[in-house]
Design an enzyme around this catalytic site. Structure first.
Site, mmCIF file in Angstrom:
data_model
loop_
_atom_site.group_PDB
_atom_site.id
_atom_site.type_symbol
_atom_site.label_atom_id
_atom_site.label_comp_id
_atom_site.label_asym_id
_atom_site.label_seq_id
_atom_site.Cartn_x
_atom_site.Cartn_y
_atom_site.Cartn_z
ATOM 1 N N ASN A 9 40.696 42.116 40.713
ATOM 2 C CA ASN A 9 40.149 43.152 41.148
ATOM 3 C C ASN A 9 39.864 43.785 41.919
ATOM 4 O O ASN A 9 38.648 42.968 42.812
ATOM 5 C CB ASN A 9 39.267 44.128 39.961
ATOM 6 C CG ASN A 9 38.051 45.243 40.121
ATOM 7 O OD1 ASN A 9 39.477 46.250 40.882
ATOM 8 N ND2 ASN A 9 37.640 45.105 39.494
ATOM 9 N N HIS A 94 34.893 49.383 33.245
ATOM 10 C CA HIS A 94 35.158 48.258 34.135
ATOM 11 C C HIS A 94 34.173 48.600 34.112
ATOM 12 O O HIS A 94 33.241 50.368 34.526
ATOM 13 C CB HIS A 94 35.638 48.008 35.614
ATOM 14 C CG HIS A 94 34.868 47.356 36.177
ATOM 15 N ND1 HIS A 94 33.514 47.388 37.074
ATOM 16 C CD2 HIS A 94 35.445 45.880 36.607
ATOM 17 C CE1 HIS A 94 33.603 46.518 37.404
ATOM 18 N NE2 HIS A 94 34.192 45.388 37.852
ATOM 19 N N GLU A 166 32.938 40.129 30.168
ATOM 20 C CA GLU A 166 32.097 40.775 31.634
ATOM 21 C C GLU A 166 30.618 40.766 31.601
ATOM 22 O O GLU A 166 30.278 42.165 31.461
ATOM 23 C CB GLU A 166 32.503 41.784 32.719
ATOM 24 C CG GLU A 166 34.474 41.432 32.777
ATOM 25 C CD GLU A 166 34.477 42.055 34.521
ATOM 26 O OE1 GLU A 166 35.190 40.792 34.590
ATOM 27 O OE2 GLU A 166 35.034 42.797 34.980
ATOM 28 N N SER A 214 32.114 36.500 38.921
ATOM 29 C CA SER A 214 31.980 35.439 39.917
ATOM 30 C C SER A 214 32.995 34.361 39.763
ATOM 31 O O SER A 214 32.178 33.424 39.601
ATOM 32 C CB SER A 214 30.224 34.692 40.020
ATOM 33 O OG SER A 214 29.110 36.403 40.085
#
Ligand code: PEP
Length: 261
Positions: A9, A94, A166, A214
């Protein structure tokens, strides 16, 4: 055997020439892997030139967003209908879009349906905030995000989609707070449970679930080893071709260490 999905991304980084340069370097560095699928999500401005430059045996393109209506007077928007010839995937829901652009559960649902209607595979992002985690609401949040987003889809459509877990508090922290493997495993299992309850276990097993937060070339191996994790969604590290190609190398080595072809 599911193909491991490694998705980059690029967010609102890289103009057309910067994106072209990174793609050129990735072409040189990344080999064709039958069992690894590498997906690049540049800004929408760059999708058209990248679609001409890209080696489709190595990479697939994803949109970072799209509008849920196919056509009309919606100034500034790009529809999935317009994206369908350019991309294979679209990142939808997202956390940055949910947070900064107020995308509600229902908007995400409509975008997922629009992508599927236009033969684009959604990479649906779900995940809790730090506060929701500390208040013990992670499972409820994942339940609401997954069940609403999929509510307009048939089981035939759902089996091909990708869901990225996420946890918002672990995104782009690099060296700061990171999610523990056990927590990721539980969250992924919970996501699959929701899909199984809505459709069937067979469908839930087919859906690829990724981890994002991360991830870099040093940590990716640990994330890919988590039970039920079919790949990773990479933000910051995907802008660095050493790190991103290193991530693909680790995924490849893990597949082959497992005895896969
Ligand atoms: C993301 O934004 O989807 C993401 C996973 O970012 P990062 O890898 O920088 O945490």
């Amino acid at each position: 055997m599911k193909r491991t999905l490694i998705a980059a991304n690029w967010k609102m980084h890289l103009n057309a020439s910067q994106a072209s340069l990174l793609l050129h370097r990735l072409h040189e560095r990344i080999k064709i892997h039958r069992d690894i699928e590498v997906v690049l999500a540049p800004s929408s401005l760059v999708l058209q030139p990248m679609s001409m430059q890209i080696d489709r045996r190595k990479f697939r393109l994803a949109a970072q967003n799209g509008y849920h209506k196919d056509e009309g007077a919606f100034t500034g928007e790009v529809s999935f209908t317009m994206l369908k010839d350019l991309v294979h995937y679209a990142i939808i829901g997202h956390s940055e879009r949910r947070m900064y652009f107020d995308e509600s559960l229902e908007v995400v649902r409509d975008k997922v349906a629009a992508a599927v209607r236009n033969e684009i595979t959604p990479i649906l992002c779900v995940g809790e905030t730090h506060q929701e985690r500390t208040e013990g609401e992670t499972k409820q949040v994942l339940h609401d995000q997954v069940t609403t987003a999929l509510s307009d889809l048939t089981s035939e459509e759902v089996k091909d989609i990708v869901i990225a877990y996420e946890p918002i508090w672990a995104i782009s922290t690099f060296g700061g707070e990171i999610a523990k493997p056990d927590d990721i495993r539980d969250a992924i299992a919970h996501i699959r449970k929701q899909v199984a309850e809505l459709y069937s276990k067979k469908v839930a097993d087919k859906v690829r679930v990724l981890y994002g937060g991360s991830v870099d070339d040093h940590t990716v191996g640990g994330y890919l080893a988590i039970d039920g994790c079919d790949g990773v969604l990479v933000g910051g590290a995907s802008l660095n071709y050493h790190k991103f190609s290193g991530i693909v190398d680790v995924a490849y080595n893990l597949k082959h260490a497992d005895g896969a072809s």
